[in-house]
Design a protein around this motif. Structure first.
Motif, PDB file in Angstrom:
ATOM      1  N   PHE A  77      45.386  43.333  49.124  1.00  0.00           N
ATOM      2  CA  PHE A  77      46.652  43.843  49.632  1.00  0.00           C
ATOM      3  C   PHE A  77      47.755  42.863  49.279  1.00  0.00           C
ATOM      4  CE2 PHE A  77      49.975  44.273  52.766  1.00  0.00           C
ATOM      5  CZ  PHE A  77      50.125  45.647  52.876  1.00  0.00           C
ATOM      6  N   PHE A  78      48.781  43.318  48.548  1.00  0.00           N
ATOM      7  CA  PHE A  78      49.931  42.489  48.197  1.00  0.00           C
ATOM      8  C   PHE A  78      51.112  42.906  49.053  1.00  0.00           C
ATOM      9  CE2 PHE A  78      54.032  42.108  46.137  1.00  0.00           C
ATOM     10  CZ  PHE A  78      54.065  40.787  45.750  1.00  0.00           C
ATOM     11  N   ALA A  79      51.730  41.948  49.713  1.00  0.00           N
ATOM     12  CA  ALA A  79      52.964  42.189  50.449  1.00  0.00           C
ATOM     13  C   ALA A  79      53.997  41.190  49.964  1.00  0.00           C
ATOM     14  CB  ALA A  79      52.734  42.026  51.949  1.00  0.00           C
ATOM     15  N   GLY A  80      55.144  41.664  49.558  1.00  0.00           N
ATOM     16  CA  GLY A  80      56.160  40.738  49.081  1.00  0.00           C
ATOM     17  C   GLY A  80      57.268  41.420  48.322  1.00  0.00           C
ATOM     18  N   ASP A  87      64.329  46.478  32.731  1.00  0.00           N
ATOM     19  CA  ASP A  87      63.625  47.770  32.734  1.00  0.00           C
ATOM     20  C   ASP A  87      62.110  47.652  32.897  1.00  0.00           C
ATOM     21  OD1 ASP A  87      66.006  49.213  32.479  1.00  0.00           O
ATOM     22  OD2 ASP A  87      65.969  48.983  30.290  1.00  0.00           O
ATOM     23  N   GLU A  88      61.662  46.559  33.481  1.00  0.00           N
ATOM     24  CA  GLU A  88      60.229  46.365  33.706  1.00  0.00           C
ATOM     25  C   GLU A  88      60.011  46.016  35.179  1.00  0.00           C
ATOM     26  OE1 GLU A  88      56.679  44.350  31.228  1.00  0.00           O
ATOM     27  OE2 GLU A  88      58.435  43.099  31.516  1.00  0.00           O
ATOM     28  N   ARG A  89      59.031  46.643  35.802  1.00  0.00           N
ATOM     29  CA  ARG A  89      58.701  46.344  37.198  1.00  0.00           C
ATOM     30  C   ARG A  89      57.904  45.056  37.255  1.00  0.00           C
ATOM     31  NH1 ARG A  89      61.468  49.110  41.063  1.00  0.00           N
ATOM     32  NH2 ARG A  89      61.564  51.293  40.519  1.00  0.00           N
ATOM     33  N   VAL A  90      58.280  44.176  38.177  1.00  0.00           N
ATOM     34  CA  VAL A  90      57.583  42.906  38.345  1.00  0.00           C
ATOM     35  C   VAL A  90      57.329  42.646  39.825  1.00  0.00           C
ATOM     36  CG1 VAL A  90      58.595  41.901  36.255  1.00  0.00           C
ATOM     37  CG2 VAL A  90      59.704  41.523  38.466  1.00  0.00           C
ATOM     38  N   LEU A  91      56.342  41.808  40.101  1.00  0.00           N
ATOM     39  CA  LEU A  91      56.074  41.311  41.450  1.00  0.00           C
ATOM     40  C   LEU A  91      56.303  39.811  41.442  1.00  0.00           C
ATOM     41  CD1 LEU A  91      52.788  43.226  42.355  1.00  0.00           C
ATOM     42  CD2 LEU A  91      55.130  43.789  43.014  1.00  0.00           C
ATOM     43  N   ALA A  92      56.723  39.270  42.570  1.00  0.00           N
ATOM     44  CA  ALA A  92      56.993  37.835  42.683  1.00  0.00           C
ATOM     45  C   ALA A  92      55.819  37.124  43.333  1.00  0.00           C
ATOM     46  CB  ALA A  92      58.255  37.599  43.502  1.00  0.00           C
ATOM     47  N   PHE A  93      55.490  35.963  42.782  1.00  0.00           N
ATOM     48  CA  PHE A  93      54.473  35.078  43.340  1.00  0.00           C
ATOM     49  C   PHE A  93      55.071  33.686  43.415  1.00  0.00           C
ATOM     50  CE2 PHE A  93      51.905  38.554  41.907  1.00  0.00           C
ATOM     51  CZ  PHE A  93      50.867  38.613  42.819  1.00  0.00           C
ATOM     52  N   ALA A  94      54.470  32.818  44.201  1.00  0.00           N
ATOM     53  CA  ALA A  94      54.909  31.427  44.261  1.00  0.00           C
ATOM     54  C   ALA A  94      54.394  30.714  43.020  1.00  0.00           C
ATOM     55  CB  ALA A  94      54.374  30.757  45.522  1.00  0.00           C
ATOM     56  N   SER A  95      55.078  29.671  42.625  1.00  0.00           N
ATOM     57  CA  SER A  95      54.604  28.869  41.506  1.00  0.00           C
ATOM     58  C   SER A  95      54.235  27.477  42.018  1.00  0.00           C
ATOM     59  CB  SER A  95      55.666  28.772  40.405  1.00  0.00           C
ATOM     60  OG  SER A  95      56.799  28.095  40.883  1.00  0.00           O
ATOM     61  N   LEU A 125      49.524  47.607  46.672  1.00  0.00           N
ATOM     62  CA  LEU A 125      50.725  46.836  46.367  1.00  0.00           C
ATOM     63  C   LEU A 125      51.889  47.384  47.173  1.00  0.00           C
ATOM     64  CD1 LEU A 125      50.397  46.754  42.474  1.00  0.00           C
ATOM     65  CD2 LEU A 125      49.503  45.098  44.132  1.00  0.00           C
ATOM     66  N   THR A 126      52.502  46.545  47.978  1.00  0.00           N
ATOM     67  CA  THR A 126      53.726  46.917  48.684  1.00  0.00           C
ATOM     68  C   THR A 126      54.750  45.852  48.375  1.00  0.00           C
ATOM     69  OG1 THR A 126      53.183  45.747  50.714  1.00  0.00           O
ATOM     70  CG2 THR A 126      52.466  48.037  50.555  1.00  0.00           C
ATOM     71  N   GLY A 127      55.900  46.251  47.944  1.00  0.00           N
ATOM     72  CA  GLY A 127      56.924  45.273  47.625  1.00  0.00           C
ATOM     73  C   GLY A 127      58.311  45.838  47.840  1.00  0.00           C
ATOM     74  N   CYS A 128      59.170  45.026  48.384  1.00  0.00           N
ATOM     75  CA  CYS A 128      60.562  45.401  48.557  1.00  0.00           C
ATOM     76  C   CYS A 128      61.250  45.311  47.216  1.00  0.00           C
ATOM     77  CB  CYS A 128      61.229  44.445  49.559  1.00  0.00           C
ATOM     78  SG  CYS A 128      62.992  44.735  49.701  1.00  0.00           S
ATOM     79  N   CYS A 129      61.807  46.406  46.760  1.00  0.00           N
ATOM     80  CA  CYS A 129      62.464  46.424  45.455  1.00  0.00           C
ATOM     81  C   CYS A 129      63.987  46.411  45.572  1.00  0.00           C
ATOM     82  CB  CYS A 129      62.027  47.648  44.657  1.00  0.00           C
ATOM     83  SG  CYS A 129      60.309  47.559  44.162  1.00  0.00           S
TER      84      CYS A 129
END
Length: 133
Positions: A77-80, A87-95, A125-129
């Motif tokens: 489960f991804f929340a973030g 024009d590309e969908r991305v998800l954010a992760f910490a580095s 996948l749930t993410g605020c866009c």
């Protein structure tokens, strides 16, 4: 509203011919990358509570940490944060340096696919866009 975990135990699984499935994994990985979204950590904690001891909660994890965590995972489960960049969908992760890194949905699919072949059955996948990264 949370649904009760539906990941079956080994005794509940079987092939149509009556054989059993060997090596069923039951781990749930929850990744939460809040970065200013107040509900992310609360939502992730609720999901972890629903799955109990089988769940691991990774706050502000990197893409590399996700790859390692998915090795023994049936549900992820991804929340973030999610966004559209060029024009590309991305998800954010910490580095590793405490900043944030993004990964495209296509690159994420390539990262996740080997885990699907080894037992990952339900990525959510749930993410605020709408919020900026």
């Amino acid at each position: 509203v949370l649904l009760a975990p539906m990941v079956p135990t080994q005794g509940e699984l079987g092939w149509p011919d009556g054989g059993e499935v060997v090596g069923v994994r039951k781990d749930v990985v929850i990744t939460a990358v809040a970065h200013g979204l107040p509900n992310v950590l609360e939502e992730a904690a609720e999901i972890k509570e629903a799955f109990g001891e089988r769940a691991k909660l990774l706050q502000d994890c990197s893409v590399d940490a996700l790859d390692k965590a998915l090795q023994d995972c049936t549900v992820w489960f991804f929340a973030g944060h999610g966004a559209s960049l060029q024009d590309e969908r991305v998800l954010a992760f910490a580095s590793a340096d405490g900043e944030y890194e993004s990964i495209s949905i296509d690159a994420l699919a390539e990262l996740v696919w080997p885990h699907v072949t080894r037992g990952l059955r339900l990525p959510v996948l749930t993410g605020c866009c709408t919020s900026p990264l």
